[in-house]
Design a protein around this motif. Sequence first.
Motif, PDB file in Angstrom:
ATOM      1  N   ILE A  75       0.702  -1.094  -0.130  1.00  0.00           N
ATOM      2  CA  ILE A  75      -0.160   0.081   0.193  1.00  0.00           C
ATOM      3  C   ILE A  75       0.901   1.207  -0.021  1.00  0.00           C
ATOM      4  CG2 ILE A  75      -1.711   1.497   1.460  1.00  0.00           C
ATOM      5  CD1 ILE A  75      -2.577  -1.400   2.575  1.00  0.00           C
ATOM      6  N   ALA A  76       0.648   1.937  -1.019  1.00  0.00           N
ATOM      7  CA  ALA A  76       1.569   3.339  -1.197  1.00  0.00           C
ATOM      8  C   ALA A  76       0.578   4.373  -0.533  1.00  0.00           C
ATOM      9  CB  ALA A  76       1.782   3.408  -2.617  1.00  0.00           C
ATOM     10  N   MET A  77       1.297   5.477   0.140  1.00  0.00           N
ATOM     11  CA  MET A  77       0.660   6.813   0.349  1.00  0.00           C
ATOM     12  C   MET A  77       1.122   7.703  -0.630  1.00  0.00           C
ATOM     13  SD  MET A  77       0.298   8.706   3.858  1.00  0.00           S
ATOM     14  CE  MET A  77      -0.598  10.244   4.136  1.00  0.00           C
ATOM     15  N   ILE A  78       0.323   8.526  -1.141  1.00  0.00           N
ATOM     16  CA  ILE A  78       0.645   9.697  -2.203  1.00  0.00           C
ATOM     17  C   ILE A  78       0.078  10.853  -1.480  1.00  0.00           C
ATOM     18  CG2 ILE A  78       0.343  11.002  -4.156  1.00  0.00           C
ATOM     19  CD1 ILE A  78       0.333   8.021  -5.524  1.00  0.00           C
ATOM     20  N   GLY A  79       1.095  12.031  -1.168  1.00  0.00           N
ATOM     21  CA  GLY A  79       0.668  13.484  -0.893  1.00  0.00           C
ATOM     22  C   GLY A  79       0.786  13.569   0.661  1.00  0.00           C
ATOM     23  N   ILE A 135       5.010   8.619  -1.355  1.00  0.00           N
ATOM     24  CA  ILE A 135       5.332   9.624  -2.447  1.00  0.00           C
ATOM     25  C   ILE A 135       4.850  11.049  -1.732  1.00  0.00           C
ATOM     26  CG2 ILE A 135       4.972  10.704  -4.618  1.00  0.00           C
ATOM     27  CD1 ILE A 135       4.634   7.737  -5.474  1.00  0.00           C
ATOM     28  N   GLU A 136       5.826  11.753  -0.926  1.00  0.00           N
ATOM     29  CA  GLU A 136       5.203  13.040  -0.376  1.00  0.00           C
ATOM     30  C   GLU A 136       5.010  13.979  -1.315  1.00  0.00           C
ATOM     31  OE1 GLU A 136       7.295  14.755   3.095  1.00  0.00           O
ATOM     32  OE2 GLU A 136       8.125  12.548   3.499  1.00  0.00           O
ATOM     33  N   ALA A 160      -2.268  -1.169  -3.965  1.00  0.00           N
ATOM     34  CA  ALA A 160      -3.294  -0.159  -3.338  1.00  0.00           C
ATOM     35  C   ALA A 160      -2.576   1.192  -3.035  1.00  0.00           C
ATOM     36  CB  ALA A 160      -3.843  -0.537  -2.258  1.00  0.00           C
ATOM     37  N   ILE A 161      -3.377   2.346  -3.153  1.00  0.00           N
ATOM     38  CA  ILE A 161      -2.637   3.713  -2.635  1.00  0.00           C
ATOM     39  C   ILE A 161      -3.714   4.308  -1.823  1.00  0.00           C
ATOM     40  CG2 ILE A 161      -2.092   5.989  -3.741  1.00  0.00           C
ATOM     41  CD1 ILE A 161      -2.083   4.678  -6.277  1.00  0.00           C
ATOM     42  N   VAL A 162      -3.283   4.866  -0.652  1.00  0.00           N
ATOM     43  CA  VAL A 162      -4.124   5.785   0.212  1.00  0.00           C
ATOM     44  C   VAL A 162      -3.483   7.278  -0.136  1.00  0.00           C
ATOM     45  CG1 VAL A 162      -4.643   4.274   2.107  1.00  0.00           C
ATOM     46  CG2 VAL A 162      -2.468   5.653   2.234  1.00  0.00           C
ATOM     47  N   CYS A 163      -4.409   8.288  -0.298  1.00  0.00           N
ATOM     48  CA  CYS A 163      -4.083   9.356  -0.625  1.00  0.00           C
ATOM     49  C   CYS A 163      -4.325  10.760   0.500  1.00  0.00           C
ATOM     50  CB  CYS A 163      -4.672  10.222  -2.043  1.00  0.00           C
ATOM     51  SG  CYS A 163      -4.447   9.003  -3.471  1.00  0.00           S
ATOM     52  N   PHE A 164      -3.422  11.506   0.647  1.00  0.00           N
ATOM     53  CA  PHE A 164      -3.574  12.793   1.566  1.00  0.00           C
ATOM     54  C   PHE A 164      -4.978  13.202   1.886  1.00  0.00           C
ATOM     55  CE2 PHE A 164      -3.053  17.184   2.340  1.00  0.00           C
ATOM     56  CZ  PHE A 164      -2.702  17.209   3.660  1.00  0.00           C
ATOM     57  N   SER A 165      -5.516  13.443   0.371  1.00  0.00           N
ATOM     58  CA  SER A 165      -6.834  13.947   0.157  1.00  0.00           C
ATOM     59  C   SER A 165      -7.657  13.702  -0.836  1.00  0.00           C
ATOM     60  CB  SER A 165      -6.776  15.706   0.094  1.00  0.00           C
ATOM     61  OG  SER A 165      -6.119  16.119  -1.045  1.00  0.00           O
TER      62      SER A 165
END
Lengths: 339, 339
Positions: A183-187, A219-220, A244-249
Amino acid sequence: MAQRVKLSTIGEALGLSTATVSLALRDSPLVADVTRERIKEAARELGYIYNRRAASLRTSRSGIVGVCVHDVMNPFYGEILKSIESELDRHRQTFILCNHHDDLSKQRSFTDTLLQLGADGAILSPALGTPAADIRLAEENGLPVILIARTIEGAGVEGFRGDDAYGMGLAVDHLVSLGHRSIAMIGGTRATSTGREREAGYRAGLERGGIAFRPEWRIEGPRDRHSGFASASEFLALPERPTAIVCFSDLVALGVMYGLARGGVRPGIDVAVVGYDDIEEAEIAMPPLTTVSNGQSEVGERSASALLQRLQGVEAAERTTLIEPQLRVRQSCGAPLPR
Amino acid sequence: MAQRVKLSTIGEALGLSTATVSLALRDSPLVADVTRERIKEAARELGYIYNRRAASLRTSRSGIVGVCVHDVMNPFYGEILKSIESELDRHRQTFILCNHHDDLSKQRSFTDTLLQLGADGAILSPALGTPAADIRLAEENGLPVILIARTIEGAGVEGFRGDDAYGMGLAVDHLVSLGHRSIAMIGGTRATSTGREREAGYRAGLERGGIAFRPEWRIEGPRDRHSGFASASEFLALPERPTAIVCFSDLVALGVMYGLARGGVRPGIDVAVVGYDDIEEAEIAMPPLTTVSNGQSEVGERSASALLQRLQGVEAAERTTLIEPQLRVRQSCGAPLPR
């Protein structure tokens, strides 16, 4: 010329006393709504302009509240503003807005303007790097401040925001429950309390799922639709691509979904995407966006109420109220499309 | 307490005269930028608050400009506001915003506030049904007004907007050139000059193409993403379905594209869709949206300049300047996707 119209002129035109006219124009509750509207209509027709500048030197309330956020165009803030506005409307407070674009000098200039105008208070989503001293200076000079969306250590004022760490944890837990292990996190950025909290929630969720944090999958940066879109190519270029990706917003997630589709990868089918905020667009997006409701209308309503309480003389509460976020499961993480 | 800090205190701290400090705090051009910033920084540290309320009773300029539009969250206005803001920033004018939501009483209350505060001017996208008398009343009371996006007959002030009829004509001409003979128009209302002009451009384009106007293909009303989304089912239920749609705005078009996709119809492949405004999202949307650039940044910049000219004593020009729109061809009307 219009300045020369007197209260007595309006009173005579309506057969009312000058005192009643004066009270009505100052929105006194002693005058009935219908009468007040009739007096204001007549005042307008006669070209009378109530001189609030002079009046505010005599009285303690200007009837003006300032609201300053990063960017009023961001629907997340837009939805908070909508509920602040309706709460203030009911109390006949005029509401002026400002974008600080995370520029401290713009925020200071707006705060100074509010002080100089004798505004009754400010609702602030503070710019990156706002020192607690800025908030204290405003308060010491008689401008009550309520913080929204972001926290400032040591500011000593009341604030309302979502429980970001908990909310992002809900998103990760849900993906783990669907079987995702990468699971990636973007933003988002560690420069805001929101960014720090949401990243903490992401890491805690991974840990609960027994999944190691991998820096290349974090990925900040992106905080809007365009930078979300741009980051999708970075994601697609990863040697081992997460499922999967969770995003900042939500804005970031909507941009990421556009970018994945542009790259020939189907969001919700090839890669699961989760947003954060549950802005109005989330449920009509294609695919509809799984996200975390961030309680915008509650933040708006409660911050406005808290400010109005301060204006009634209630003492400042030095606490931040966390609104409980809720997961909204839709199709961007693989659920079937509603018909 | 902070109010008791005097100009002389600041001057002594910096080794400058009280007169220089006073000029700097009033943003006089007689003080060099570097010095002014140093003085303001010291003033802030010492807790000095310049009392603009009292000062504005003595001087003629408050340094405040009000901007009031239908909805600051709409990216079309957001992009205009961005360029107004940067123009005003350069001239050290503080900029306060208001949403009127097409509610005349909200617009009047904001205008009254500006008059009462002694604001220097207003830039207004007028609410539906604004009478010319409202604008004249503001002007007569010393508040210069510049109109944007919409026109008011007989207001007698300067305005800037896109040439809506011409622009919508470009969109229809392009679809006709691609071979479309059945073209719907979704969104907009005849209650605004924008709505009337864009519909006129649609009808003129059909006429140039030798295509009869069909009332059932004119779906009036939608002006945002959600109502655009909802109107897609109305479109999909038409007994004879058109092969192309021109939309009142990009927001409507983006909502329509979500709605078509939800209904299993592929925008850009099964039905051509054209928007209006060329907001930033248009080029990253999926598919990228063919649209008409509406000159937002030019409208913003020129309206702010015109207001600043008025403040320099230049007389009001009683004309509306039409900005020339330009067609931006992308994939939502069938062009191949960029790689």
